[in-house]
Design a protein around this motif. Structure first.
Motif, mmCIF file in Angstrom:
data_model
loop_
_atom_site.group_PDB
_atom_site.id
_atom_site.type_symbol
_atom_site.label_atom_id
_atom_site.label_comp_id
_atom_site.label_asym_id
_atom_site.label_seq_id
_atom_site.Cartn_x
_atom_site.Cartn_y
_atom_site.Cartn_z
ATOM 1 N N ALA A 1 0.834 -1.207 0.000
ATOM 2 C CA ALA A 1 0.000 0.000 0.000
ATOM 3 C C ALA A 1 0.867 1.254 0.000
ATOM 4 O O ALA A 1 0.620 2.199 -0.748
ATOM 5 N N ALA B 1 1.107 4.054 -2.884
ATOM 6 C CA ALA B 1 0.794 5.459 -2.597
ATOM 7 C C ALA B 1 1.945 6.361 -3.037
ATOM 8 O O ALA B 1 1.720 7.433 -3.596
ATOM 9 N N THR C 1 -4.124 5.935 -6.709
ATOM 10 C CA THR C 1 -5.221 6.282 -5.806
ATOM 11 C C THR C 1 -5.657 5.059 -5.020
ATOM 12 O O THR C 1 -5.705 3.950 -5.532
ATOM 13 N N GLN C 2 -5.952 5.298 -3.739
ATOM 14 C CA GLN C 2 -6.328 4.217 -2.841
ATOM 15 C C GLN C 2 -7.803 3.877 -3.035
ATOM 16 O O GLN C 2 -8.641 4.461 -2.368
ATOM 17 N N ARG D 1 -9.508 0.344 0.530
ATOM 18 C CA ARG D 1 -9.074 0.950 1.783
ATOM 19 C C ARG D 1 -8.699 -0.098 2.815
ATOM 20 O O ARG D 1 -9.242 -1.201 2.829
ATOM 21 N N GLU D 2 -7.786 0.285 3.696
ATOM 22 C CA GLU D 2 -7.295 -0.653 4.693
ATOM 23 C C GLU D 2 -8.422 -1.135 5.610
ATOM 24 O O GLU D 2 -8.573 -2.333 5.843
ATOM 25 N N LEU E 1 -4.242 -4.488 -0.996
ATOM 26 C CA LEU E 1 -3.951 -3.098 -0.613
ATOM 27 C C LEU E 1 -2.858 -2.468 -1.468
ATOM 28 O O LEU E 1 -2.632 -1.268 -1.406
ATOM 29 N N GLN F 1 -3.261 -2.043 -4.312
ATOM 30 C CA GLN F 1 -4.134 -1.426 -5.320
ATOM 31 C C GLN F 1 -3.900 -2.022 -6.713
ATOM 32 O O GLN F 1 -3.633 -1.303 -7.672
#
Lengths: 227, 376
Positions: B106, B110, B115-116, B119-120, B155, B157
């Motif tokens: 993650a 980032a 773009t995340q 989400r965690e 995560l 992405q």
């Protein structure tokens, strides 16, 4: 007590030599160990053998060639010329260079073993999580190889402290410059100053025992936490 | 025909030691694509090539993005491919806590300005790993580790999630524990997944599309439903042969704890309260739980009784006592296709042949429902 004050000089010099050598060896030895562990080049074992040579060569042989290399007609003399000197032989800097070669296998081998034990999986996982090769080395390989790095550092340090033959060949016995512990003990014994020899020799025994024991305990703890 | 923007396209041909791979497939950029085949058939190699961990000459493009094209000399390094990879054994970093493992990819995504979208907190909740975050991976069970590994991959992405037999290293209980989490992910996230397995039962629960591999080649590909009920494929002969049908919950009977799901051509009653009316579910019907009769049974313990028209009859490839009958449910014989595994003796006694109308009795114990993938 005053007569024993002279014992401090060789102890301090030795610790300085061993610390500088260990730091240099971690900086030089880690990339070499990484390359030896990961490379598929057919000639890498030849390089590994070169690194391991000090294990089997008599220190005098290594010292002899180092003496020539560090002397006025070798590359060492040329480097010394840049700083206004004539030779690197019989200098502290020369001792550091000699120790780096002499202790190299003790640092490279455990680190190489640790890198090899990593296998590919952890690095592949990191690659699929977007870590670049450089990033993978720092964030995965180095932390996982920590026990190997520690062993290498301790062995390199301890081995440099115990160095004798090479020092005698390239360093001689100049107080404050090249007169390290092992040479000092030799000298005290030769000149029948038994008490001083006893203090230094006994100190070495105690030191070595403590270092090796501490290393074993730390390694054991690391192995447990890394399971 | 979909254009390449919505497809994962692969064409790989080469050798790897003594093993030859020659595969070509296109699969949609949504839902779960199951890659099924026996051990050593090349499934894992395909995944490794998609991730860039291995290179076999050919072309790979994901949603219109070319990751490999050896005619142009293009090969994207693994860390530049937006994939999440879940390995067979849960390979968590032992020197990092569960949370730092989760965030490893993650953080790197980032820092590249991705773009995340995943989400965690969402992943932690979906995978039920909230209580594990501060622990070290050593104290986790196999199932927990694999859940964390899945979360970690998601995560980062990825545009594509690759799963290499993620359940095969786990024991039976851990498998049963983790499958619902996978189904929940499948239902909540729109990210495409390529899921490799040699366990057809797993794929029947998870996959929307199937690619069958044997000996380094694609033997068939298509929607799960179409391949399950294809008499020419070996899937029909598997002991756990089944069909998977999309349906919608129409009624709930709380006093008997039963759920009615409407499928094309009829309604099925399933045990348990499976959701709320209007929700969609995929229903799995095992071939071994379906029996046939020529007239509707007068009184029976079987709750599900559907009109059935025989489409094809296939003798079992090994067991001469068995046949698999594929038929369509519904009065008009045009509903969903299901399979009935019955004895050849019964088939001949009842005179079952293509076109014959009958009734299918489906035992509730042979039915299973799972959440349906989010389509957008």
């Amino acid at each position: 007590m005053l007569e024993y004050a002279e014992l401090w000089a060789p102890i301090r010099l030795t610790l300085e030599l061993a610390t500088i050598t260990t730091v240099l060896l971690l900086l030089i030895g880690t990339p070499i160990a990484w390359w030896l562990a990961r490379s598929k080049a057919w000639w890498k074992e030849a390089v590994a053998t070169l690194v391991a040579m000090p294990l089997v060569l008599p220190p005098t042989v290594l010292g002899f060639y180092l003496l020539i290399a560090l002397g006025p007609d070798g590359p060492g003399g040329w480097v010394a010329g840049l700083f206004g000197g004539r030779s690197l032989a019989f200098t502290f800097e020369g001792l550091v260079i000699g120790s780096v070669f002499y202790s190299m296998p003790f640092v490279v081998q455990p680190i190489r073993n640790a890198f090899e034990a990593l296998g590919d999986r952890a690095l592949e996982v990191a690659a699929t999580l977007r870590a670049s090769p450089w990033d993978r080395f720092w964030s995965v390989a180095l932390p996982l190889a920590r026990p190997g790095l520690l062993t290498g550092a301790v062995l390199g340090f301890a081995h440099t402290i115990g160095e004798f033959g090479v020092v005698l060949m390239i360093g001689g016995n100049i107080p404050g410059e090249t007169k390290v512990l092992s040479v000092a003990i030799y000298e005290y014994a030769e000149t029948l100053q038994w008490t001083k020899a006893h203090i230094l020799a006994g100190g070495m025994v105690l030191f070595s025992f403590t270092v090796v024991l501490a290393m074993m305990l730390i390694e054991k703890r690391m192995a447990r936490s890394g399971e | 025909m979909m254009d390449d923007e919505q497809l994962i396209c692969a064409a790989l041909k080469g050798r790897l030691g003594a093993f030859g791979l020659d595969v070509r497939f296109r699969t949609p950029m949504r839902g779960v694509t199951g890659v099924f085949g026996p051990s050593g058939c090349g499934k894992t190699t395909i995944l490794r090539c998609l991730a860039g961990l291995q290179r076999i000459p050919g072309q790979l493009s994901i949603g219109g993005e070319v990751w490999q094209d050896d005619t142009e000399g293009v090969f994207r390094a693994p860390h530049r491919r937006e994939v999440g990879y879940v390995f067979q054994e849960p390979s968590l970093f032992p020197h990092l806590s569960v949370r730092d493992n989760l965030l490893y990819g993650a953080r790197r995504a980032a820092s590249r300005g991705v773009t995340q979208q995943i989400r965690e907190d969402e992943i932690v909740a979906l995978l039920g790993i909230g209580d594990l975050l501060t622990r070290g991976p050593q104290v986790l069970s196999g199932g927990e580790r694999q859940r964390v590994a899945v979360g970690r991959a998601l995560l980062s992405q990825p545009r594509l999630l690759l799963m290499d037999e993620p359940l095969s290293a786990l024991d039976r209980n851990a498998k049963q524990e983790i499958l619902p989490y996978f189904e929940a992910l499948h239902a909540h996230l729109s990210i495409p997944v390529i899921y490799v397995s040699h366990d057809f039962g797993e794929l029947q629960r998870l996959a929307d599309t199937l690619i069958l591999i044997d000996d380094g080649r694609v033997t068939a590909s298509g929607s799960l439903e179409a391949l399950q009920a294809n008499p020419d494929l070996p899937l029909l002969h598997a002991p756990d042969a089944a069909v998977t049908i999309d349906g919608e919950i129409t009624a709930l009977d709380s006093s008997y704890a039963l759920t009615t799901v409407a499928i094309a051509g009829g309604r099925l009653v399933l045990p348990g309260i499976l959701g709320e009316a209007g929700e969609r579910r995929r229903v799995q019907i095992k071939a071994s739980g379906v029996s046939l009769s020529l007239s509707p049974p007068a009184s029976t313990t079987v709750l599900n009784n559907l009109p059935f028209r025989v489409v094809s009859i296939t003798p079992h490839h090994k067991d001469p006592s068995q046949v698999s009958i594929i038929g369509a449910v519904g009065e008009d014989g045009r509903g969903a296709r299901i399979i009935a595994r019955i004895t050849r003796k019964s088939q001949e006694t009842l005179g079952l042949a293509p076109g014959v109308s009958a009734f299918a009795q489906i035992e509730t114990t042979s039915l299973a429902a799972s959440p349906i993938a989010q389509t957008d």
